[in-house]
Design a protein around this motif. Sequence first.
Motif, PDB file in Angstrom:
ATOM      1  N   LYS A   1      21.941-117.181 -72.626  1.00 11.95           N
ATOM      2  CA  LYS A   1      21.601-116.334 -71.292  1.00 11.95           C
ATOM      3  C   LYS A   1      22.116-114.905 -71.921  1.00 11.95           C
ATOM      4  O   LYS A   1      22.658-114.345 -72.447  1.00 11.95           O
ATOM      5  CB  LYS A   1      22.935-116.760 -70.430  1.00 11.95           C
ATOM      6  CG  LYS A   1      22.846-116.227 -69.115  1.00 11.95           C
ATOM      7  CD  LYS A   1      23.899-116.777 -68.366  1.00 11.95           C
ATOM      8  CE  LYS A   1      23.714-116.069 -66.927  1.00 11.95           C
ATOM      9  NZ  LYS A   1      24.777-116.512 -65.891  1.00 11.95           N
ATOM     10  N   GLY A   2      20.962-114.080 -70.972  1.00 11.65           N
ATOM     11  CA  GLY A   2      21.312-112.631 -70.939  1.00 11.65           C
ATOM     12  C   GLY A   2      21.657-112.243 -69.382  1.00 11.65           C
ATOM     13  O   GLY A   2      21.001-112.680 -68.608  1.00 11.65           O
ATOM     14  N   ASN A  10      18.555-106.544 -69.758  1.00 11.96           N
ATOM     15  CA  ASN A  10      18.339-107.985 -70.119  1.00 11.96           C
ATOM     16  C   ASN A  10      16.681-108.139 -70.936  1.00 11.96           C
ATOM     17  O   ASN A  10      16.442-107.045 -71.159  1.00 11.96           O
ATOM     18  CB  ASN A  10      17.944-108.912 -68.691  1.00 11.96           C
ATOM     19  CG  ASN A  10      18.543-110.087 -68.749  1.00 11.96           C
ATOM     20  OD1 ASN A  10      18.028-111.034 -69.878  1.00 11.96           O
ATOM     21  ND2 ASN A  10      19.384-110.572 -67.891  1.00 11.96           N
ATOM     22  N   THR A  16      24.314-110.934 -74.425  1.00 11.59           N
ATOM     23  CA  THR A  16      23.483-112.275 -74.771  1.00 11.59           C
ATOM     24  C   THR A  16      24.209-113.103 -75.592  1.00 11.59           C
ATOM     25  O   THR A  16      24.985-112.647 -76.476  1.00 11.59           O
ATOM     26  CB  THR A  16      22.116-111.828 -75.328  1.00 11.59           C
ATOM     27  OG1 THR A  16      22.379-111.124 -76.670  1.00 11.59           O
ATOM     28  CG2 THR A  16      21.436-111.156 -74.371  1.00 11.59           C
ATOM     29  N   THR A  33      11.416-118.751 -72.179  1.00 13.63           N
ATOM     30  CA  THR A  33      12.310-117.982 -71.417  1.00 13.63           C
ATOM     31  C   THR A  33      12.143-118.100 -69.870  1.00 13.63           C
ATOM     32  O   THR A  33      11.264-118.162 -69.389  1.00 13.63           O
ATOM     33  CB  THR A  33      12.346-116.344 -72.016  1.00 13.63           C
ATOM     34  OG1 THR A  33      11.329-115.791 -71.274  1.00 13.63           O
ATOM     35  CG2 THR A  33      12.200-116.253 -73.303  1.00 13.63           C
ATOM     36  N   TYR A  75      17.345-116.792 -69.163  1.00 12.95           N
ATOM     37  CA  TYR A  75      17.732-117.703 -70.081  1.00 12.95           C
ATOM     38  C   TYR A  75      16.577-118.073 -71.259  1.00 12.95           C
ATOM     39  O   TYR A  75      15.575-117.909 -70.754  1.00 12.95           O
ATOM     40  CB  TYR A  75      17.771-119.179 -69.195  1.00 12.95           C
ATOM     41  CG  TYR A  75      19.019-119.157 -68.358  1.00 12.95           C
ATOM     42  CD1 TYR A  75      20.389-119.593 -68.887  1.00 12.95           C
ATOM     43  CD2 TYR A  75      18.909-118.733 -66.911  1.00 12.95           C
ATOM     44  CE1 TYR A  75      21.257-119.444 -67.777  1.00 12.95           C
ATOM     45  CE2 TYR A  75      19.841-118.552 -66.138  1.00 12.95           C
ATOM     46  CZ  TYR A  75      21.109-119.077 -66.632  1.00 12.95           C
ATOM     47  OH  TYR A  75      22.309-118.821 -65.699  1.00 12.95           O
ATOM     48  N   ARG A 127      20.088-104.243 -77.098  1.00  9.95           N
ATOM     49  CA  ARG A 127      19.353-104.846 -78.072  1.00  9.95           C
ATOM     50  C   ARG A 127      18.161-104.127 -78.536  1.00  9.95           C
ATOM     51  O   ARG A 127      17.639-104.386 -79.418  1.00  9.95           O
ATOM     52  CB  ARG A 127      18.654-105.964 -77.425  1.00  9.95           C
ATOM     53  CG  ARG A 127      19.728-107.292 -77.071  1.00  9.95           C
ATOM     54  CD  ARG A 127      20.079-107.817 -78.348  1.00  9.95           C
ATOM     55  NE  ARG A 127      21.264-108.844 -78.040  1.00  9.95           N
ATOM     56  CZ  ARG A 127      21.524-109.478 -79.216  1.00  9.95           C
ATOM     57  NH1 ARG A 127      21.203-109.609 -80.185  1.00  9.95           N
ATOM     58  NH2 ARG A 127      22.568-110.406 -78.854  1.00  9.95           N
TER      59      ARG A 127
END
Length: 313
Positions: free
Chosen positions: A212-213, A134, A218, A301, A173, A94
């Motif tokens: 979810k990660g 994450n 993700t 989160t 999450y 990411r």
Amino acid sequence: MRIGLVVDSACDLPPSFIEANNIVILPITLHLGSRDQIDERDVEQTRRFYAENWDGHGDAGTSAFSTDQIKSLFLSKLVIDFDFVFCLTIASSRSPMFDNAVKASFAILNDYKPHRAEAGIAGPFALRVIDCQNLFAAQGVLAAEAVRMIKSGENPVKIRERIEYLVQNLHGYMLPQDLFYLRARAQKKGDRSLGWVGAMLGTALDIKPLIKGHRNTTGPVAKLRHFDDGARRVFEYAASRVRRGLLAPTLVVSFGGDLERLHALPGFEELQRVCGDCGVELIESMLSMTGGINVGPGALTLAFADEPHDLPF
């Protein structure tokens, strides 16, 4: 040995925790229309950011610190203050932060000796860059575990092994508020997983995707009706995992706005009670400005380290 910890500003931890544990922030640059701003996890700056309700439908953006900026931070301060540094970065899938930090690490290890000699510090310097794989609250779980092990006097090898093990068992999450915002940000990054029709229908029916990660991936794993009820179900699910026993004694929750709104969500008070009863530290934080730009204001989160498991909904 003086062991230090560096996290980027997407890592969700409260400023009090960061300050108390001497955690160094690797800033991320925010692009807000015609102006740029540095995200350094300042609590008042973050509060103002959410209160301003910036026009976020695709206009805002973020930039990771460059290799040269990371190198400069280490050589000017960290190679003097510490003998070994762990640098935990946001998911490499990411952000380029991990790749930039790895590239910088080679130059840092080549160039640190004159800086330590000038400061009168003997002995070598070492660092380890770890991809958290994450986002947001999940990064906070790893940082909290690193802090716990540093305080307990563990050596860098054991800390590295433990963190790398938890990376593979980290479950993050995210429950968004604004699907149109999330779609605009995703499309700006080339992610077409949430189309216009899906965003429109989801908004009309008040259906929120639970995202979810896990291990640098993700994506949506459930659809929950109404944000508050969805939050309750996520909190209840997290409480059930806490009762079964987590792999690390920390659960992190973050919210894109004032934490009074988080405290008022149904199920949060019960999650606090369960964590207290089970000896799990519940850390709550405002979602970073970096996170807010990417997933929108009002997003929730939550993350913990656990064995593989299936969602009950």
